[in-house]
Design a protein around this motif. Sequence first.
Motif, PDB file in Angstrom:
ATOM      1  N   LEU A 196       0.864  -1.190   0.000  1.00  0.00           N
ATOM      2  CA  LEU A 196       0.000   0.000   0.000  1.00  0.00           C
ATOM      3  C   LEU A 196       0.897   1.234   0.000  1.00  0.00           C
ATOM      4  N   GLY A 197       0.404   2.317  -0.573  1.00  0.00           N
ATOM      5  CA  GLY A 197       1.153   3.570  -0.531  1.00  0.00           C
ATOM      6  C   GLY A 197       1.031   4.236   0.827  1.00  0.00           C
ATOM      7  N   PRO A 198       1.808   5.296   1.056  1.00  0.00           N
ATOM      8  CA  PRO A 198       1.814   5.976   2.364  1.00  0.00           C
ATOM      9  C   PRO A 198       0.427   6.477   2.789  1.00  0.00           C
ATOM     10  N   ALA A 199      -0.324   7.041   1.841  1.00  0.00           N
ATOM     11  CA  ALA A 199      -1.651   7.562   2.209  1.00  0.00           C
ATOM     12  C   ALA A 199      -2.608   6.410   2.553  1.00  0.00           C
ATOM     13  N   GLU A 200      -2.485   5.292   1.834  1.00  0.00           N
ATOM     14  CA  GLU A 200      -3.348   4.135   2.101  1.00  0.00           C
ATOM     15  C   GLU A 200      -3.018   3.509   3.463  1.00  0.00           C
ATOM     16  N   LEU A 201      -1.732   3.447   3.786  1.00  0.00           N
ATOM     17  CA  LEU A 201      -1.345   2.904   5.094  1.00  0.00           C
ATOM     18  C   LEU A 201      -1.823   3.805   6.226  1.00  0.00           C
ATOM     19  N   LYS A 202      -1.757   5.121   6.000  1.00  0.00           N
ATOM     20  CA  LYS A 202      -2.220   6.049   7.033  1.00  0.00           C
ATOM     21  C   LYS A 202      -3.728   5.910   7.241  1.00  0.00           C
ATOM     22  N   ALA A 203      -4.469   5.726   6.168  1.00  0.00           N
ATOM     23  CA  ALA A 203      -5.911   5.501   6.301  1.00  0.00           C
ATOM     24  C   ALA A 203      -6.169   4.221   7.089  1.00  0.00           C
ATOM     25  N   PHE A 204      -5.461   3.167   6.740  1.00  0.00           N
ATOM     26  CA  PHE A 204      -5.665   1.849   7.357  1.00  0.00           C
ATOM     27  C   PHE A 204      -5.352   1.870   8.853  1.00  0.00           C
ATOM     28  N   PHE A 205      -4.205   2.464   9.213  1.00  0.00           N
ATOM     29  CA  PHE A 205      -3.775   2.410  10.616  1.00  0.00           C
ATOM     30  C   PHE A 205      -4.354   3.538  11.470  1.00  0.00           C
ATOM     31  N   GLN A 206      -4.687   4.676  10.828  1.00  0.00           N
ATOM     32  CA  GLN A 206      -4.997   5.856  11.634  1.00  0.00           C
ATOM     33  C   GLN A 206      -6.316   6.536  11.273  1.00  0.00           C
ATOM     34  N   THR A 207      -6.409   7.061  10.057  1.00  0.00           N
ATOM     35  CA  THR A 207      -7.499   8.022   9.821  1.00  0.00           C
ATOM     36  C   THR A 207      -8.860   7.357   9.659  1.00  0.00           C
ATOM     37  N   ASN A 208      -8.925   6.124   9.143  1.00  0.00           N
ATOM     38  CA  ASN A 208     -10.231   5.454   9.081  1.00  0.00           C
ATOM     39  C   ASN A 208     -10.800   5.296  10.494  1.00  0.00           C
ATOM     40  N   ALA A 209      -9.949   4.943  11.443  1.00  0.00           N
ATOM     41  CA  ALA A 209     -10.386   4.803  12.838  1.00  0.00           C
ATOM     42  C   ALA A 209     -10.783   6.161  13.419  1.00  0.00           C
ATOM     43  N   GLU A 210      -9.980   7.190  13.128  1.00  0.00           N
ATOM     44  CA  GLU A 210     -10.309   8.528  13.644  1.00  0.00           C
ATOM     45  C   GLU A 210     -11.670   8.971  13.127  1.00  0.00           C
TER      46      GLU A 210
END
Length: 361
Positions: A339-353
């Motif tokens: 996954l790209g950096p933005a996709e990983l950030k969504a997966f680990f952080q922003t989707n949950a936020e």
Amino acid sequence: MTAHDAPIARGAEDPSLGYLRIATEEAFCPPELARMWRELIAAGGDLDPGFESLVGFYLRSTAERPRYVAERLGDLGALRLADMDATGIDRQVISLTSPGTQIFSDAATAAAVATLANDQLAEACRAHPDRYSGLAAIAPQDPGGAAEEIRRAREELGLCGVILNSHTNGEYFSDEKFWPILEAAEALDMPIYLHPNTPPRAMIGPLLEAGLDGAIYGFGVETGMHLLRIITSGAFDRFERLKLVVGHLGEALPYWLYRLDYMHRATVRAGRYACMKPLERQVSDYLKENVWYTTSGMAWEPVIQFCRQVLGADRVLYAMDYPYECVPAEVRAQDAMALGPAELKAFFQTNAEEVFGLERD
Ligand code: 1DF
Ligand code: MN
């Protein structure tokens, strides 16, 4: 976790990681509740067989894994934070472990446990606001009281969702008597995390006989069915903005999307069951529009990618399932997904936020 595992840096410690890791299905158990469960089991009698199998095991076994789990379930302090530090977890979204309040037949007892658990969890979140968020326990045995507890949890305690440990004494949220709870969750924008329980008495027989009643398989069968029952009951037509979160990558339902749509349509059209009514949307639409999916216990890239593909990259988010699973290699495996950096950030952080509204208070 083994001694030779090097600690994994948290996103807050190592900004080059590019994201915070938020783990969203993380369990705790107040010592008072463990004591009540112990007394229930000691009293014997006509106990729920799934409860006896699951909780009996964790309370009684002297094997290494249940002792590791039992020690950590009761801790909301140094031990948990040390495990989070070692496995690179910035924040846990913590919830009352299964079956929580839902084993009690007496509604007042169940409600007292929910209040106690929520007060303890909110206090821990206040003590560690940068590390913990919490989901509210409820006593579905008293739907009106549960709705009021969701309000208290949101407005007075700052909790960010609701934990539902699947069936309550064999009853499901497809039953309209529970819908005041769905109504309150929708109105207060509190997502409901539909978490596994062992199958109820009417379902558990062949699973228990083969040792398959727990996390290995029975949890998924029971909880996936609960989610499907909620969908086919029409609950999401009544509560269109209701959000559910489900662990274990959807308890296998994503794999069934095509067949669920085909067979639901065919069954409704044939008028086979009075209970199976037409819905405003396809079964898969509710699964894509009202439900979020966490990777608890499913640290396997092919199925994570499949779920992202068929459900949407904004709906799939990270969970560890601490303390039942606390495996550094699983964190590393999910960091290393293609996954790209933005996709990983969504997966680990922003989707949950976003789904839990972690930034709103
Ligand atoms: C287990 C797994 C127990 C999960 C859990 O709560 C639980 C287990 C009692 O392994 O016995 O939440 N889980 O979600 O996979
Ligand atoms: Mn779990």
